[in-house]
Design a protein around this motif. Structure first.
Motif, PDB file in Angstrom:
ATOM      1  N   LYS A  71      -1.245  17.959 -10.542  1.00  0.00           N
ATOM      2  CA  LYS A  71      -2.476  18.569 -11.049  1.00  0.00           C
ATOM      3  C   LYS A  71      -3.141  17.711 -12.110  1.00  0.00           C
ATOM      4  O   LYS A  71      -4.371  17.636 -12.180  1.00  0.00           O
ATOM      5  N   GLN A  72      -2.355  17.045 -12.920  1.00  0.00           N
ATOM      6  CA  GLN A  72      -2.938  16.325 -14.037  1.00  0.00           C
ATOM      7  C   GLN A  72      -3.424  14.922 -13.685  1.00  0.00           C
ATOM      8  O   GLN A  72      -4.082  14.288 -14.498  1.00  0.00           O
ATOM      9  N   ASN A  73      -3.099  14.438 -12.482  1.00  0.00           N
ATOM     10  CA  ASN A  73      -3.452  13.063 -12.126  1.00  0.00           C
ATOM     11  C   ASN A  73      -4.342  13.009 -10.897  1.00  0.00           C
ATOM     12  O   ASN A  73      -4.146  13.761  -9.934  1.00  0.00           O
ATOM     13  N   PHE A  74      -5.278  12.059 -10.909  1.00  0.00           N
ATOM     14  CA  PHE A  74      -6.173  11.863  -9.771  1.00  0.00           C
ATOM     15  C   PHE A  74      -6.325  10.359  -9.595  1.00  0.00           C
ATOM     16  O   PHE A  74      -6.849   9.678 -10.478  1.00  0.00           O
ATOM     17  N   LEU A  75      -5.840   9.846  -8.494  1.00  0.00           N
ATOM     18  CA  LEU A  75      -5.822   8.407  -8.244  1.00  0.00           C
ATOM     19  C   LEU A  75      -6.965   8.007  -7.318  1.00  0.00           C
ATOM     20  O   LEU A  75      -7.246   8.683  -6.331  1.00  0.00           O
ATOM     21  N   LEU A  76      -7.600   6.890  -7.648  1.00  0.00           N
ATOM     22  CA  LEU A  76      -8.655   6.325  -6.796  1.00  0.00           C
ATOM     23  C   LEU A  76      -8.194   4.972  -6.315  1.00  0.00           C
ATOM     24  O   LEU A  76      -7.874   4.100  -7.126  1.00  0.00           O
ATOM     25  N   GLY A  77      -8.163   4.792  -5.006  1.00  0.00           N
ATOM     26  CA  GLY A  77      -7.708   3.540  -4.432  1.00  0.00           C
ATOM     27  C   GLY A  77      -8.812   2.782  -3.731  1.00  0.00           C
ATOM     28  O   GLY A  77      -9.679   3.385  -3.094  1.00  0.00           O
ATOM     29  N   LEU A  78      -8.771   1.476  -3.891  1.00  0.00           N
ATOM     30  CA  LEU A  78      -9.638   0.579  -3.135  1.00  0.00           C
ATOM     31  C   LEU A  78      -8.713  -0.249  -2.259  1.00  0.00           C
ATOM     32  O   LEU A  78      -7.891  -1.021  -2.761  1.00  0.00           O
ATOM     33  N   GLU A  79      -8.805  -0.079  -0.959  1.00  0.00           N
ATOM     34  CA  GLU A  79      -7.876  -0.763  -0.058  1.00  0.00           C
ATOM     35  C   GLU A  79      -8.219  -2.233   0.118  1.00  0.00           C
ATOM     36  O   GLU A  79      -7.343  -3.095   0.183  1.00  0.00           O
ATOM     37  N   SER A  80      -9.511  -2.529   0.199  1.00  0.00           N
ATOM     38  CA  SER A  80      -9.972  -3.889   0.391  1.00  0.00           C
ATOM     39  C   SER A  80     -11.290  -4.040  -0.360  1.00  0.00           C
ATOM     40  O   SER A  80     -12.353  -3.710   0.158  1.00  0.00           O
ATOM     41  N   ALA A  81     -11.196  -4.511  -1.585  1.00  0.00           N
ATOM     42  CA  ALA A  81     -12.358  -4.513  -2.467  1.00  0.00           C
ATOM     43  C   ALA A  81     -13.482  -5.410  -1.948  1.00  0.00           C
ATOM     44  O   ALA A  81     -13.232  -6.481  -1.367  1.00  0.00           O
ATOM     45  N   ALA A  82     -14.711  -4.954  -2.184  1.00  0.00           N
ATOM     46  CA  ALA A  82     -15.907  -5.701  -1.811  1.00  0.00           C
ATOM     47  C   ALA A  82     -16.807  -5.843  -3.033  1.00  0.00           C
ATOM     48  O   ALA A  82     -16.762  -4.994  -3.938  1.00  0.00           O
ATOM     49  N   PRO A  83     -17.621  -6.903  -3.090  1.00  0.00           N
ATOM     50  CA  PRO A  83     -18.517  -7.071  -4.254  1.00  0.00           C
ATOM     51  C   PRO A  83     -19.406  -5.858  -4.506  1.00  0.00           C
ATOM     52  O   PRO A  83     -19.754  -5.574  -5.665  1.00  0.00           O
ATOM     53  N   SER A  84     -19.747  -5.107  -3.456  1.00  0.00           N
ATOM     54  CA  SER A  84     -20.579  -3.912  -3.634  1.00  0.00           C
ATOM     55  C   SER A  84     -19.867  -2.815  -4.426  1.00  0.00           C
ATOM     56  O   SER A  84     -20.505  -1.832  -4.840  1.00  0.00           O
TER      57      SER A  84
END
Lengths: 118, 117
Positions: A71-84
């Protein structure tokens, strides 16, 4: 009471690399959000969660994934980063809907993560 | 589609001048309205909010906003600005009653205010 915290504060990635941004809140809030902030575009919602184990897409979800295992954590993942995806990322939390009552949607924001993708 | 429009992207004022930042929204239902402020190098924080009742709401640091339902507006005002009010201001709207989750808080594009000392 730290409120909403985000790690890291700043990161530089190369195109194609992956990373995870961590958001934590200690206010026992039900709702959590990930936004990106770009000049002249305000805040745009990427993904959000209305409770532990649930996630949903926001306005600009492509290229991102999220998880809310606790409940206290929210993760944001970028699998393959792009300049945008170069942007400032803000996490926020809110109490959410109260049972039988009005919305309590005041959001509390973290300090942000500056991400630069080369 | 729901939207929030802030009329001015950049505003430059001298200290002691009066401020009014425009905000209009489009949504057919009952709404909650917010103004958030982001000071240089800091994260967003709540300036003031309207949930119900008196349409003239007062926030921190002498700011106030008036909800005019017929105009779908929630303009932010301050009678006399200070250099320390230099910041970016965001108007936001959320539905006031539970829905199926299709509409969360929507933010305007922001107004950058610069106050000259």
């Amino acid at each position: 009471n730290a409120g909403v915290t985000q790690t890291p504060k700043f990161r530089v990635l190369k195109t194609g690399q992956s990373m995870t941004l961590l958001c934590a809140q200690d206010m026992n809030h039900e709702y959590m959000y990930w936004y990106r902030q770009d000049p002249g575009m305000g805040l745009r919602l990427i993904h959000y969660s209305v409770g532990e184990g649930t996630t949903a897409k926001g306005e600009v979800p492509d290229g991102y994934n999220v998880s809310r295992l606790k409940k206290q954590n929210f993760l944001l993942g970028l699998e393959s980063a792009a300049p945008s995806q170069t942007s400032v990322y803000f996490c926020a939390s809110s109490l959410g809907w109260t049972s039988g009552g009005p919305s309590q949607e005041t959001q509390y924001f973290g300090p942000g993560t500056r991400l630069l993708v080369l | 589609a729901q939207s929030v429009s802030q009329h001015n992207h950049h505003v430059i004022l001298s200290e002691a001048a009066s401020l009014e930042l425009g905000c209009n929204y489009s949504y057919g239902g009952t709404v909650n309205l917010f103004w958030y402020v982001q000071y240089p190098g800091q994260h967003l924080q709540l300036l003031l909010k309207y949930f119900s009742g008196d349409p003239l709401v007062k926030g921190i640091k002498g700011f106030e906003a008036e909800f005019i339902k017929s105009k779908f507006s929630f303009n932010l005002r301050k009678p006399s600005v200070q250099w320390s009010d230099t910041a970016e201001y965001f108007c936001a709207v959320s539905p006031a009653v539970s829905n199926t989750g299709g509409f969360k808080t929507i933010f305007g594009a922001g107004t950058r205010l610069f106050v000259k000392a």
